[in-house]
Write a protein that holds these residues in place. Structure first.
Motif, short mmCIF file in Angstrom:
data_model
loop_
_atom_site.label_atom_id
_atom_site.label_comp_id
_atom_site.label_asym_id
_atom_site.label_seq_id
_atom_site.Cartn_x
_atom_site.Cartn_y
_atom_site.Cartn_z
N SER A 12 1.58 -8.95 -5.76
CA SER A 12 2.06 -8.17 -4.61
C SER A 12 3.36 -8.73 -4.05
O SER A 12 4.12 -8.01 -3.40
N GLU A 13 3.64 -9.98 -4.34
CA GLU A 13 4.91 -10.57 -3.90
C GLU A 13 6.11 -9.92 -4.58
O GLU A 13 7.23 -9.99 -4.07
N PHE A 14 5.86 -9.28 -5.72
CA PHE A 14 6.96 -8.66 -6.47
C PHE A 14 7.16 -7.18 -6.10
O PHE A 14 8.05 -6.53 -6.64
N ALA A 15 6.31 -6.64 -5.23
CA ALA A 15 6.49 -5.26 -4.76
C ALA A 15 7.71 -5.21 -3.85
O ALA A 15 7.99 -6.17 -3.12
N PRO A 16 8.49 -4.14 -3.84
CA PRO A 16 8.28 -2.90 -4.60
C PRO A 16 9.01 -2.84 -5.94
O PRO A 16 9.02 -1.79 -6.56
N VAL A 17 9.64 -3.96 -6.39
CA VAL A 17 10.27 -3.94 -7.72
C VAL A 17 9.18 -3.72 -8.77
O VAL A 17 9.35 -2.92 -9.70
N MET A 18 8.06 -4.44 -8.63
CA MET A 18 6.87 -4.03 -9.38
C MET A 18 6.29 -2.86 -8.60
O MET A 18 5.77 -3.03 -7.50
N GLU A 19 6.41 -1.69 -9.16
CA GLU A 19 6.15 -0.47 -8.41
C GLU A 19 4.66 -0.18 -8.22
O GLU A 19 4.27 0.46 -7.23
N SER A 20 3.85 -0.59 -9.17
CA SER A 20 2.42 -0.31 -9.06
C SER A 20 1.63 -1.29 -9.90
O SER A 20 2.15 -1.92 -10.81
N GLU A 58 -8.40 -1.93 -1.48
CA GLU A 58 -7.98 -1.18 -0.29
C GLU A 58 -7.49 -2.11 0.81
O GLU A 58 -6.61 -1.74 1.60
N GLY A 59 -8.02 -3.32 0.85
CA GLY A 59 -7.51 -4.31 1.80
C GLY A 59 -6.07 -4.69 1.48
O GLY A 59 -5.22 -4.77 2.39
N PHE A 60 -5.77 -4.91 0.21
CA PHE A 60 -4.40 -5.22 -0.20
C PHE A 60 -3.48 -4.01 0.02
O PHE A 60 -2.30 -4.19 0.37
N GLN A 61 -3.98 -2.79 -0.20
CA GLN A 61 -3.15 -1.61 0.01
C GLN A 61 -2.61 -1.55 1.43
O GLN A 61 -1.43 -1.26 1.65
N ALA A 62 -3.48 -1.80 2.40
CA ALA A 62 -3.06 -1.76 3.80
C ALA A 62 -2.00 -2.83 4.09
O ALA A 62 -1.01 -2.56 4.79
N GLU A 63 -2.18 -4.00 3.51
CA GLU A 63 -1.24 -5.10 3.72
C GLU A 63 0.13 -4.81 3.11
O GLU A 63 1.17 -4.98 3.75
N VAL A 64 0.14 -4.35 1.84
CA VAL A 64 1.42 -4.10 1.16
C VAL A 64 2.10 -2.86 1.73
O VAL A 64 3.33 -2.81 1.83
N MET A 65 1.32 -1.87 2.15
CA MET A 65 1.88 -0.66 2.74
C MET A 65 2.70 -0.99 3.99
O MET A 65 3.79 -0.46 4.20
N GLU A 66 2.20 -1.88 4.78
CA GLU A 66 2.89 -2.27 6.01
C GLU A 66 4.21 -2.97 5.71
O GLU A 66 5.20 -2.81 6.42
#
Length: 461
Positions: free
Chosen positions: A208-216, A250-258
């Protein structure tokens, strides 16, 4: 020295006008050797391109072509990559190819791990057989996206899972692509009691540290066939396991979305079905970047089919009440409400997607309650009962389980069951053979939107 045989020169192309012939061997572009298709396209983008070829008599010819920037030279080569495919040297504990029965066609047993196919066809690669120079080449040519099979970021565990001593440096490779801003997608094949639990948390956190260059990033459960003799013992996931995986994701989704305005990590549909939870809303899938990994396929089916029925209902209402002048497409849409009254049609699905039946029938009833639409879940006897996806169904299982069934006017076969470039199943049964065995017309379903609705109703444009 790389030489590439030209099998065709497009008529009227810059190369044809310059006198390049079918049968010539390409030696260089602008004085540079051409290793593969990426060198070719990179060097051929220039406005002025100097081509050196070897004639069939052994003589060489050099010509300079002036053309529009990015215009194609018009050369066709025997191999799409202009090079041999790179095979995989790993012995992954979850490899599906190792779980195939004997006697299938040769291409099914080929394990590719080629970065060029990642860019061209969307294949996922482990990066274990890549040299630094190859990663530098991806960066230089800005090849993207690169799809990476990560599985775990724990170096020791990744070496063990892939049975490759070079597998532990994956984070170094990803970081190098990240710093060069090369878009990536990641994949985790999850194995129970191996890379799940705390290891999964670690992997998602690291990536997740590489988002959003790592897109998914997708998380999919390991597929287990009945052909695992001599392979690592792996166990299927339970409902409780699936609930834990979904909650973590889903916990990570909320964190990365923010932080990045993207959900980033996604659970494949199997997890929601196993957990007996409704699949997420469409906006959660960020445009479905991982649809080929089974992430969001159920939601996409729901949205596409509902929208198709909405369109058809609206067109039928306009045609029946307002009597407005309609375009050809509007007339076709309106006709869906009355074509082929009392039609009976069937389709097949893997056991995993059998729960979608009620939704499809409910939507269809809004416009065509007179149509008898049958859905037959097919048990996967070929690969074993733990394989439940539609795309791995075989012709022989479909034929055996639908024998003597009243299939009606047509049998709809999802495109995912067939080879990409040929109407043939995994077990080499042809679609025409299935038609003969079941004595029914077969129709290939290419999408689950308007085309699917038209296939069910039997409307041919």
């Amino acid at each position: 020295m790389h030489e590439h045989r030209i099998v065709n020169v497009i008529q009227g192309s810059p190369a044809a006008e310059a006198g390049i012939r079918t049968g010539d061997l390409l030696i260089s572009l602008n004085g540079m050797p051409v290793e593969d298709v990426f060198d070719y396209h990179y060097l051929a983008e220039e406005i002025s391109v100097t081509i050196t070829v070897k004639r069939e008599d052994g003589s060489e010819k050099t010509v300079t072509i002036e053309k529009d920037e990015d215009a194609d030279l018009g050369l066709v080569f025997a191999e799409s990559l202009m090079d041999d495919y790179k095979s995989c040297y790993n012995k992954c504990i979850f490899c599906f190819i190792d779980q195939n029965p004997k006697g299938m066609r040769d291409t099914i047993y080929f394990k590719d791990d080629d970065s060029r196919l990642s860019f061209l066809q969307g294949n996922y690669i482990t990066m274990t057989n890549m040299k630094e120079s190859e990663i530098d080449r991806i960066i230089r040519y800005k090849l993207a996206p690169i799809n990476i099979s990560v599985h775990t970021t724990n170096p020791e565990l990744r070496v063990s899972m892939l049975h490759n001593r070079f597998a532990g440096n994956i984070l170094e490779h990803i970081r190098k692509l990240y710093e060069a801003e090369i878009p990536m997608n990641g994949q985790i094949v999850l194995c129970k009691d191996v890379n799940d639990g705390e290891e999964l948390y670690r992997t998602i956190r690291d990536l997740s540290e590489f988002a959003p260059v790592m897109e998914s990033l997708s998380v999919v459960p390991v597929g287990l066939t009945r052909y695992r003799d001599g392979l690592c013992q792996l166990n299927p996931f339970t409902k409780e396991d699936a609930e834990e995986v979904i909650d973590m994701i889903e916990g990570f989704q909320a964190e990365v979305m923010e932080r990045c305005d993207t959900h980033f990590v996604h659970a494949s549909d199997e997890w929601y079905i196993l957990a007996e939870r409704e699949v997420p809303a469409e906006e959660t899938y960020d445009g479905y970047p991982q649809i080929e990994n089974g992430v969001g396929m159920t939601r996409l089916l729901y949205e596409e089919f509902r929208n198709a029925v909405d369109e058809a209902c609206e067109a039928a209402n306009v045609h029946g009440i307002k009597k407005l002048k309609m375009s050809k497409e509007q007339r076709i849409l309106a006709s869906l409400s009355k074509k082929n009254p009392g039609r009976k049609v069937s389709t097949i699905t893997g056991e995993l997607a059998a729960g979608n039946t009620a939704f499809i029938r409910g939507q269809l009833a809004r416009i065509r309650p007179d149509i008898d639409f049958q859905v037959f879940p097919i048990r996967n006897d070929f690969f074993g009962p733990k394989i439940t996806v539609t795309g791995l169904l075989t012709g022989q299982d479909i034929a055996a389980q639908l024998k003597d069934k009243d299939l009606g006017d047509a049998l709809l076969i999802p495109q995912a069951c067939l080879k990409a470039d040929e109407d043939i199943f995994l077990d080499d049964m042809r679609l025409t053979d299935l038609e003969k065995a079941l004595q029914v017309k077969t129709v290939i379903v290419k999408s689950y939107g308007m085309d699917y609705l038209k296939d069910i109703i039997g409307v041919e444009e």
